[in-house]
Design an enzyme around this catalytic site. Structure first.
Site, mmCIF file in Angstrom:
data_model
loop_
_atom_site.group_PDB
_atom_site.id
_atom_site.type_symbol
_atom_site.label_atom_id
_atom_site.label_comp_id
_atom_site.label_asym_id
_atom_site.label_seq_id
_atom_site.Cartn_x
_atom_site.Cartn_y
_atom_site.Cartn_z
ATOM 1 N N LEU A 45 0.860 -1.183 0.000
ATOM 2 C CA LEU A 45 0.000 0.000 0.000
ATOM 3 C C LEU A 45 0.896 1.232 0.000
ATOM 4 O O LEU A 45 1.783 1.359 0.851
ATOM 5 C CB LEU A 45 -0.894 0.003 1.256
ATOM 6 N N VAL A 46 0.687 2.106 -0.977
ATOM 7 C CA VAL A 46 1.464 3.349 -1.060
ATOM 8 C C VAL A 46 0.489 4.515 -0.995
ATOM 9 O O VAL A 46 -0.434 4.609 -1.821
ATOM 10 C CB VAL A 46 2.262 3.421 -2.381
ATOM 11 N N THR A 47 0.658 5.415 -0.018
ATOM 12 C CA THR A 47 -0.178 6.623 0.004
ATOM 13 C C THR A 47 0.587 7.761 -0.667
ATOM 14 O O THR A 47 1.813 7.732 -0.763
ATOM 15 C CB THR A 47 -0.568 7.053 1.438
ATOM 16 N N GLY A 92 5.086 12.463 -7.635
ATOM 17 C CA GLY A 92 6.428 12.535 -7.049
ATOM 18 C C GLY A 92 6.991 11.239 -6.493
ATOM 19 O O GLY A 92 7.086 10.220 -7.191
ATOM 20 N N LEU A 144 -5.198 11.232 -2.398
ATOM 21 C CA LEU A 144 -6.336 12.138 -2.222
ATOM 22 C C LEU A 144 -6.974 12.399 -3.588
ATOM 23 O O LEU A 144 -8.200 12.511 -3.714
ATOM 24 C CB LEU A 144 -5.824 13.451 -1.617
ATOM 25 N N ASP A 176 -8.460 10.406 1.826
ATOM 26 C CA ASP A 176 -7.764 11.470 2.544
ATOM 27 C C ASP A 176 -7.248 10.850 3.839
ATOM 28 O O ASP A 176 -8.036 10.558 4.749
ATOM 29 C CB ASP A 176 -8.750 12.615 2.847
ATOM 30 N N TYR A 218 5.819 22.063 9.080
ATOM 31 C CA TYR A 218 6.287 20.900 8.318
ATOM 32 C C TYR A 218 7.398 20.145 9.076
ATOM 33 O O TYR A 218 7.341 18.924 9.213
ATOM 34 C CB TYR A 218 6.801 21.389 6.961
ATOM 35 N N ALA A 219 8.389 20.908 9.579
ATOM 36 C CA ALA A 219 9.504 20.256 10.283
ATOM 37 C C ALA A 219 9.012 19.556 11.545
ATOM 38 O O ALA A 219 9.487 18.463 11.878
ATOM 39 C CB ALA A 219 10.579 21.288 10.623
ATOM 40 N N SER A 246 6.007 18.249 11.965
ATOM 41 C CA SER A 246 5.304 17.030 11.544
ATOM 42 C C SER A 246 6.305 15.942 11.178
ATOM 43 O O SER A 246 6.117 14.764 11.508
ATOM 44 C CB SER A 246 4.370 17.318 10.351
#
Ligand code: NAD
Length: 257
Positions: free
Chosen positions: A10-12, A17, A38, A70, A164-165, A167
């Protein structure tokens, strides 16, 4: 030698990219790929690129399949794992969480919304997918390899990316803790920390910034999504059978600012 011929992966974030490159690489190693994004059409396009029959999420036959979800929504993330299991009659033995977003803003101006959104997708999304995948694997007595895409910015920070960093640092801690809990079930958990990789995510960086960053990378260029996919394939396979709780940097060596 196909290293993943019995794997269901499984790849989300599989519609673009790094997630797309990972899907292609794992399929080339023999894995059956459940590609989730998504953007359902983008996931479908990835499955088309893999060759072999494209099947709809709920048709239990054939080869690779596309799923729309999502991952930051609790019910959607759980339903995704249920759908994959229903589709292939087994839980995924390889789970690669590539879904991620940026909402860059300097700390002094960071909106609560931009903070919440990035944490929801990049950190809670990975929690939800990792938890649901681990539950499915443990309850069916299967072994597995869970690979979470973090970022070098989770270790060294980045201007405009407190959300972001944070997370991505969270992903490292989550993955290491999961590795400790799940080792006895023979479920390995590792994170991959890409540096600057040429994908739609970094395409939007201003040219000047790109040039500056490139000058600081010891290897002298951005990585390709395939550079990350190669490492993910290794971590997915038994070639890394005694590696768990690791965080592997794929950066061309991190810049010394
Ligand atoms: P990308 O924008 O090309 O692809 C991300 C994909 O994730 C998109 O297809 C998007 O639709 C999907 N996605 C976004 N939110 C989602 C959600 N809530 N549920 C499901 N899917 C969702 O980005 P990329 O560069 O391929 O990044 C992939 C991962 O690698 C991300 O986690 C990113 O943070 C990480 N990363 C990228 C770089 C880089 O330089 N490109 C560096 C370090 C880490």
């Amino acid at each position: 030698l196909l290293r993943l011929s019995s794997a269901l992966a499984l790849v989300t974030g599989a519609g673009s990219g790094i997630g797309r490159a990972v899907s292609v690489r794992l399929a080339r190693e023999g894995a059956t790929v459940a590609a989730c994004d998504l953007d359902g059409a983008a996931a479908h396009e990835t499955v088309r690129l893999l060759g072999g029959p494209v099947i709809e999420a709920q048709a239990p036959r054939g080869n690779h399949a596309a799923f729309q979800a999502d991952v930051s929504e609790t019910t959607a993330a759980r339903r995704l794992l249920e759908q994959v299991q229903a589709c292939f009659s087994r839980p995924p033995s390889v789970v690669v969480s590539c879904a991620g977003i940026t909402r860059d803003e300097f700390l002094l101006h960071m909106s609560e919304d931009n903070w919440d959104k990035v944490i929801a997708v990049n950190l809670k999304g990975i929690f939800l997918v990792t938890q649901a995948a681990a539950q499915a694997l443990v309850s069916s007595g299967c072994h597995g390899s869970i690979i979470n895409i973090s970022s070098i910015n989770g270790k060294v920070g980045n201007m405009g990316q407190t959300n972001y960093a944070s997370s991505k640092a969270g992903v490292i801690g989550l993955t290491q803790s999961a590795a400790r809990e799940l080792g006895r079930h023979r479920i390995r958990c590792n994170s991959v920390l890409p540096g600057f990789i040429a994908t739609p995510m970094t395409e939007k960086m201003p040219q000047k910034v790109k040039e500056k960053v490139t000058g600081l990378i010891p290897m002298g260029h951005f990585g390709d999504p395939e550079d990350v996919a190669d490492v993910v394939a290794f971590l997915a396979s038994e070639d890394s059978g005694y590696i768990t709780g690791a965080s592997v940097e794929v950066t061309g060596m991190r810049p010394a600012w």
